[in-house]
Write a protein that holds these residues in place. Structure first.
Motif, mmCIF file in Angstrom:
data_model
loop_
_atom_site.group_PDB
_atom_site.id
_atom_site.type_symbol
_atom_site.label_atom_id
_atom_site.label_comp_id
_atom_site.label_asym_id
_atom_site.label_seq_id
_atom_site.Cartn_x
_atom_site.Cartn_y
_atom_site.Cartn_z
ATOM 1 N N VAL A 61 51.972 40.252 -12.527
ATOM 2 C CA VAL A 61 51.888 39.035 -11.721
ATOM 3 C C VAL A 61 50.960 39.336 -10.551
ATOM 4 O O VAL A 61 51.232 40.229 -9.748
ATOM 5 N N ASN A 62 49.855 38.612 -10.466
ATOM 6 C CA ASN A 62 48.845 38.866 -9.437
ATOM 7 C C ASN A 62 48.664 37.642 -8.546
ATOM 8 O O ASN A 62 48.561 36.517 -9.047
ATOM 9 N N ARG A 63 48.628 37.880 -7.259
ATOM 10 C CA ARG A 63 48.315 36.817 -6.301
ATOM 11 C C ARG A 63 47.095 37.243 -5.499
ATOM 12 O O ARG A 63 47.066 38.340 -4.938
ATOM 13 N N VAL A 64 46.093 36.369 -5.447
ATOM 14 C CA VAL A 64 44.852 36.658 -4.727
ATOM 15 C C VAL A 64 44.700 35.623 -3.616
ATOM 16 O O VAL A 64 44.663 34.415 -3.880
ATOM 17 N N PHE A 65 44.607 36.102 -2.384
ATOM 18 C CA PHE A 65 44.581 35.225 -1.227
ATOM 19 C C PHE A 65 43.139 34.972 -0.768
ATOM 20 O O PHE A 65 42.213 35.721 -1.132
ATOM 21 N N PRO A 66 42.912 33.917 0.029
ATOM 22 C CA PRO A 66 41.553 33.578 0.461
ATOM 23 C C PRO A 66 40.820 34.715 1.164
ATOM 24 O O PRO A 66 39.582 34.824 1.068
ATOM 25 N N ASN A 67 41.547 35.575 1.877
ATOM 26 C CA ASN A 67 40.895 36.686 2.579
ATOM 27 C C ASN A 67 40.599 37.873 1.678
ATOM 28 O O ASN A 67 40.151 38.926 2.152
ATOM 29 N N GLY A 68 40.873 37.722 0.392
ATOM 30 C CA GLY A 68 40.603 38.795 -0.560
ATOM 31 C C GLY A 68 41.789 39.702 -0.823
ATOM 32 O O GLY A 68 41.749 40.545 -1.719
ATOM 33 N N LYS A 69 42.858 39.564 -0.050
ATOM 34 C CA LYS A 69 44.044 40.395 -0.258
ATOM 35 C C LYS A 69 44.636 40.113 -1.640
ATOM 36 O O LYS A 69 44.751 38.966 -2.060
ATOM 37 N N VAL A 70 45.001 41.188 -2.333
ATOM 38 C CA VAL A 70 45.571 41.075 -3.675
ATOM 39 C C VAL A 70 46.968 41.692 -3.661
ATOM 40 O O VAL A 70 47.152 42.825 -3.212
ATOM 41 N N VAL A 71 47.938 40.945 -4.133
ATOM 42 C CA VAL A 71 49.309 41.444 -4.250
ATOM 43 C C VAL A 71 49.647 41.529 -5.733
ATOM 44 O O VAL A 71 49.652 40.511 -6.435
ATOM 45 N N ASN A 72 49.886 42.739 -6.200
ATOM 46 C CA ASN A 72 50.220 42.951 -7.605
ATOM 47 C C ASN A 72 51.703 43.254 -7.740
ATOM 48 O O ASN A 72 52.278 43.988 -6.929
#
Length: 498
Positions: A61-72
């Protein structure tokens, strides 16, 4: 498949040019859970389902935020009963086609593509024109390409034609003519916070990459979190990507918003590129999406989630005994008694995709119908009323469950979603502490095929009452505690001030 396996000759009228047609504005990805697997197990399809789909035993499950931060994150489900298989609709339909051919059911099935029902009538078996003498159903099918028509007088008409079912409308008309009431086959609707949300689907390349090189692999769940677009305003946008197993094909991104979001006023590619560049700066949209694809996406009006709803009736017995004549003497149906009409799938119950029960409830409809036909020895006069008696309460319960199941997952109301999430966590904690007093959250129960939807609804309502009672007790306990402590606190405060 189920009827052909019984030796019945079945004619399927398919509106599209092929049964595995994929609407680019929708591109549904099915989630086959424990309920749906009762069907796939019965037809030996589960191993093929596992090969073609992404299972949730362990999925990224990957979340990519507008500032480029990626939470895996990695979602792991150990309970086999809760495993879900994700695959595109057309892939699932191809599995069904494969099973039809492999088990030699094809000779019993006539598939008419580019075909839709243009008229459905009840016919009397004698000269009387009164509806009480009507004992046959005549269906006129029209080829949408050639305009040619065919007429059928079936023993069983299955309405699998969706929310705006012509079959259901015909049943409603007949019921009104018979009893001066049109309510029996009307749709009962229930309010939901996801009703009327608008959606459309953007086609992306396989394993799309972000600006920083992060690859959103096809078999993973992905969320592109967005921010407000300066060009159009409105709430922040989000794109959700559901998993598919094949990493050589393009994947889809779902845009889901409130119906009045300004993005629906953007109809040209150039402006939409700008909106996406502002809302989702983590991706290079001109590199990811060719101009013709973006233009088509911009022009699309997409779809809209329906209200949770169900038909107030599912079955209509037209004749308790088979009518005389050639239509009744068909060799394939020699053992079939009676004539009837039945609603299945979205024609009987439909709702937003919040709980992923659309395809699963439809497959369960088929399993229940098979069970009732077995019990009745293919006597429709017994099987159809028994089916409705079994399935109608579950159909109604499912529509009510979708109301509160997970309608805020689209983040259309962020504050309400935060409240819902807090309540969900509290429910889980109380369930772990008092499993004998409160059931698991609805979201966990609904995928269990051993629980009828009506039982899930009853358990959910009971849990709500228990939680409300506990909340009242907690508030009361805090009030009593404050009442005892407040005088002491005031004295301490007064002494301190002196």
């Amino acid at each position: 498949m189920m009827l052909a396996k019984r030796g019945w000759n079945v004619t399927v009228a398919e509106r599209h040019a092929q049964v595995s047609y994929a609407d680019p504005d929708r591109s549904y990805v099915y989630a086959i859970d424990g309920r749906g697997r009762v069907f796939t197990d019965a037809y030996g399809l589960t191993p093929k389902l596992a090969e073609a789909g992404v299972d949730t035993k362990a999925v990224e499950v990957n979340r990519v935020f507008p500032n480029g931060k990626v939470v895996n994150a990695r979602q792991v489900i150990k309970d086999e009963a809760r495993i879900v298989y994700w695959l595109p609709r057309m892939n699932f339909v191809r599995l069904l086609e494969y099973r039809v051919k492999e088990q030699d059911m094809a000779p019993y099935i006539t598939l008419l593509t580019n075909t839709e029902a243009s008229e459905i009538e009840r016919l009397p078996t004698n000269s009387s024109s009164s509806s009480s003498a009507a004992q046959q159903v005549q269906v006129t099918l029209r080829n949408t390409v050639t305009g040619n028509t065919q007429r059928f007088v079936p023993k069983l008409l299955l309405g699998c034609d969706g929310m705006n079912s012509l079959v259901r409308q015909s049943m409603q008309h007949w019921a009104a003519a018979d009893s001066s009431s049109s309510s029996r086959f009307s749709m009962a609707e229930y309010p939901s916070l996801s009703t009327d949300l608008r959606f459309k689907v953007l086609q992306l390349p396989p394993n799309p990459a972000m600006k920083d090189g992060t690859v959103l692999r096809n078999p993973s769940f992905c969320l592109l979190a967005g921010q407000k677009s300066k060009s159009i305003g409105g709430p922040p946008l989000r794109l959700g990507l559901l998993p598919i197993k094949d990493e050589s094909v393009g994947r889809t991104a779902n845009l889901i918003t409130l119906p009045d979001h300004p993005v629906w006023g953007v109809s040209d590619a150039a402006k939409l590129y700008k909106v996406f560049e502002e809302a989702f700066p983590q991706a290079d949209w001109r590199a990811l999406v060719p101009e013709p694809v973006m233009a088509k996406f911009a022009a699309s009006q997409g779809g809209q989630f329906p209200a949770p709803q169900h038909s107030r009736g599912m079955a209509l017995l037209v004749a308790p005994e088979s009518p005389p004549g050639p239509a009744a003497a068909a060799p394939d149906a020699a053992a079939v008694k009676g004539t009837g009409v039945l609603l299945l799938g979205d024609a009987a119950h439909c709702f937003p995709p919040d709980l992923g029960q659309g395809v699963n409830s439809a497959l369960e409809d088929v399993c229940v119908l098979q069970r009732e036909l077995d019990a009745a020895g293919d006597d429709l006069a017994q099987a159809l009323p028994a089916f409705e008696q079994q399935r109608q309460p579950d159909s109604e319960a499912l529509a009510k469950l979708v109301q509160t199941g997970y309608p805020l997952q689209y983040n259309q109301y962020p504050l309400l979603r935060a409240v819902w999430s807090a309540r969900f966590i509290a429910h889980m904690l109380v369930h772990k502490l008092l499993p004998f007093a409160i059931s698991p959250p609805l979201f966990l129960m609904i995928q269990d095929p051993s629980r009828r939807y009506s039982r899930v609804l009853a358990a959910t309502e009971h849990s709500k009452r228990v939680l409300a009672g506990l909340a009242v007790l907690l508030v009361g306990a805090v009030a009593v505690l404050l009442q005892k402590l407040l005088p002491k606190l005031l004295k301490v405060f007064a002494a301190g001030s002196a």
